[in-house]
Design a protein around this motif. Structure first.
Motif, PDB file in Angstrom:
ATOM      1  N   ASP A   1      16.024 -34.307 -25.246  1.00  0.00           N
ATOM      2  CA  ASP A   1      16.590 -33.019 -25.288  1.00  0.00           C
ATOM      3  C   ASP A   1      16.604 -31.725 -25.395  1.00  0.00           C
ATOM      4  N   PRO A   2      15.406 -31.071 -26.011  1.00  0.00           N
ATOM      5  CA  PRO A   2      15.160 -30.015 -27.565  1.00  0.00           C
ATOM      6  C   PRO A   2      16.151 -28.829 -26.619  1.00  0.00           C
ATOM      7  N   ALA A   3      17.115 -28.427 -25.748  1.00  0.00           N
ATOM      8  CA  ALA A   3      18.078 -27.421 -26.558  1.00  0.00           C
ATOM      9  C   ALA A   3      19.793 -28.031 -26.341  1.00  0.00           C
ATOM     10  N   ALA A   4      19.884 -29.439 -25.751  1.00  0.00           N
ATOM     11  CA  ALA A   4      20.948 -30.327 -26.811  1.00  0.00           C
ATOM     12  C   ALA A   4      20.616 -30.226 -28.676  1.00  0.00           C
ATOM     13  N   LEU A   5      20.014 -30.630 -28.494  1.00  0.00           N
ATOM     14  CA  LEU A   5      19.162 -30.831 -29.730  1.00  0.00           C
ATOM     15  C   LEU A   5      19.578 -28.587 -30.866  1.00  0.00           C
ATOM     16  N   ARG A   6      19.130 -28.022 -30.375  1.00  0.00           N
ATOM     17  CA  ARG A   6      19.393 -26.492 -30.609  1.00  0.00           C
ATOM     18  C   ARG A   6      20.849 -26.570 -30.767  1.00  0.00           C
ATOM     19  N   GLN A   7      21.011 -26.721 -29.988  1.00  0.00           N
ATOM     20  CA  GLN A   7      22.749 -26.085 -29.649  1.00  0.00           C
ATOM     21  C   GLN A   7      23.456 -26.976 -30.824  1.00  0.00           C
ATOM     22  N   ALA A   8      22.809 -28.406 -30.878  1.00  0.00           N
ATOM     23  CA  ALA A   8      23.439 -28.716 -32.259  1.00  0.00           C
ATOM     24  C   ALA A   8      23.345 -28.780 -33.890  1.00  0.00           C
ATOM     25  N   MET A   9      22.057 -28.288 -33.860  1.00  0.00           N
ATOM     26  CA  MET A   9      21.520 -27.402 -34.735  1.00  0.00           C
ATOM     27  C   MET A   9      22.556 -26.517 -35.205  1.00  0.00           C
ATOM     28  N   SER A  10      22.731 -25.268 -34.098  1.00  0.00           N
ATOM     29  CA  SER A  10      23.478 -24.198 -34.920  1.00  0.00           C
ATOM     30  C   SER A  10      24.745 -24.731 -34.251  1.00  0.00           C
ATOM     31  N   ARG A  11      25.198 -25.181 -34.048  1.00  0.00           N
ATOM     32  CA  ARG A  11      26.603 -25.637 -34.574  1.00  0.00           C
ATOM     33  C   ARG A  11      26.846 -26.228 -35.737  1.00  0.00           C
TER      34      ARG A  11
END
Length: 372
Positions: free
Chosen positions: A318-328
């Protein structure tokens, strides 16, 4: 006590999670009165006998390698000879040839299996192998698994709950090199801003293609350390996506790995398939006090990395979930520091090599006593 470890690959030919576990058991057991030897295969078994740190490794010539399975005629005789001198045989699963060697050698020694992973990719071959596999697992005295997550989610292990024991993998921090100020300074100069780090063999189940997809239109620096069969595909994907914030380092030595683990902002580990049964690299990140991002795949990755405590757990692939986690983690340094501190404390409580070796030595002693 003399213990024989048997697996299809080992140091110095290959490095990986299973090799690291065997190494830690072989070295850590010395302080507990255990003398370990390793029998393995090698496509170039010259010399046939090598010393790895303080333990002896015998390499049988690998005749064939098909469907991730090495085969060696020589291994049958060598195993019979070495098992005859051992008090306990320690198998490392999966490797179908190992099952054949076990039965044909009729060694009669107490034996345990470290169940590192289900067979995930070779589904067609598994249907042929399954009867032998179940017979092999039924025949051994004890099965060790590294996390309750994997024990509960494995269709195979649920059949053998009465002989399965959970002993988490562990690492010895004292065995890791201490980088010089000069070496750290060189890496700090090369990556002069915080960065996310991945370390590991670049295999199909590591989920790195989803990591690259997640980085589109972002500027977070990401360092990928390691080589492997997916390296060319991943580099081509990064080029197609126009990613300028990803650095592929290739295989690095332990000193440089220690530098990167000290310097990174957080550790990202996007493995998305059950082939990733635990994640030794996650243990290394926790040992260095780094927050982690991993996927919930029903294995030991989320036994090491507890969501919201030592890092963030996301859905797989899930690239979107991964991007969100990295952003956090990128935008919340206080959260990053808190999760990293929790990771270091959890490592000391659950994942030291000393704990793993002591628990495994206890199992060895129980089996030898039962045999007497």
């Amino acid at each position: 006590m003399r213990v024989l470890h048997f697996f299809k690959t080992y140091l110095p030919d290959t490095t990986g999670g299973i090799e690291q576990v065997i190494f830690q058991l072989s070295e850590g057991g010395r302080n507990l009165g255990i003398e370990s030897q390793v029998l393995t295969l090698s496509p170039d078994a010259q010399p046939a006998c090598v010393q790895v740190e303080n333990h002896h490794v015998r390499r049988a010539h690998q005749d064939l390698f098909i469907a991730s399975t090495g085969f060696s005629r020589e291994a049958f005789g060598l195993f019979r000879e070495m098992a005859g001198e051992a008090d306990v045989v320690h198998f490392h699963f999966p490797w179908p040839v190992m099952d054949l060697v076990h039965f044909l050698s009729r060694h009669g020694k107490p034996c345990i299996v470290s169940y590192h992973s289900d067979i995930v990719r070779q589904r067609a071959l598994l249907s042929l192998y399954r009867p032998l596999m179940l017979r092999f697992l039924a025949s051994v005295n004890r099965i060790l698994v590294a996390s309750p997550n994997y024990q509960h989610s494995s269709d195979v292990l649920v059949r053998f709950a009465d002989k399965t024991e959970i002993i988490p993998y562990g690492l010895d921090q004292a065995a890791y090199p201490q980088p010089s100020h000069e070496r750290l300074a060189r890496w700090r100069q090369r990556f002069n801003a915080p960065f996310f780090l991945f370390v590991g063999v670049l295999r199909y189940y590591k989920g790195l293609s989803f990591l690259l997809d997640s980085l589109a239109a972002t500027q977070w620096p990401v360092v990928i350390a390691g080589s492997g069969p997916e390296e060319a595909n991943l580099k081509n994907q990064a080029e197609r996506l126009g990613l300028t914030n990803v650095t592929f380092l290739g295989r690095i030595d332990d000193m440089d790995k220690a530098c990167l683990l000290q310097l990174c902002h957080a550790f990202v580990f996007p493995s998305h398939l059950r082939s990733e049964a635990f994640g030794i690299s996650l243990l290394e990140a926790a040992m260095y006090g780094k927050p982690m991002i991993s996927c919930e795949i029903g294995t030991g990755t989320t036994f090491v990395n507890l969501d919201g405590i030592t890092g963030l757990a996301i859905p797989p692939a899930d690239p979107a979930a991964l991007r969100q986690a990295m952003s956090r983690l990128w935008n919340d340094p206080l959260l990053t520091a808190e999760l990293g501190a929790n990771a270091a404390r959890r490592f000391e409580t659950h994942f030291t090599a000393q704990r793993m070796c002591e628990e495994t030595a206890r199992v060895y002693a129980e089996l030898v006593a039962q045999k007497s």
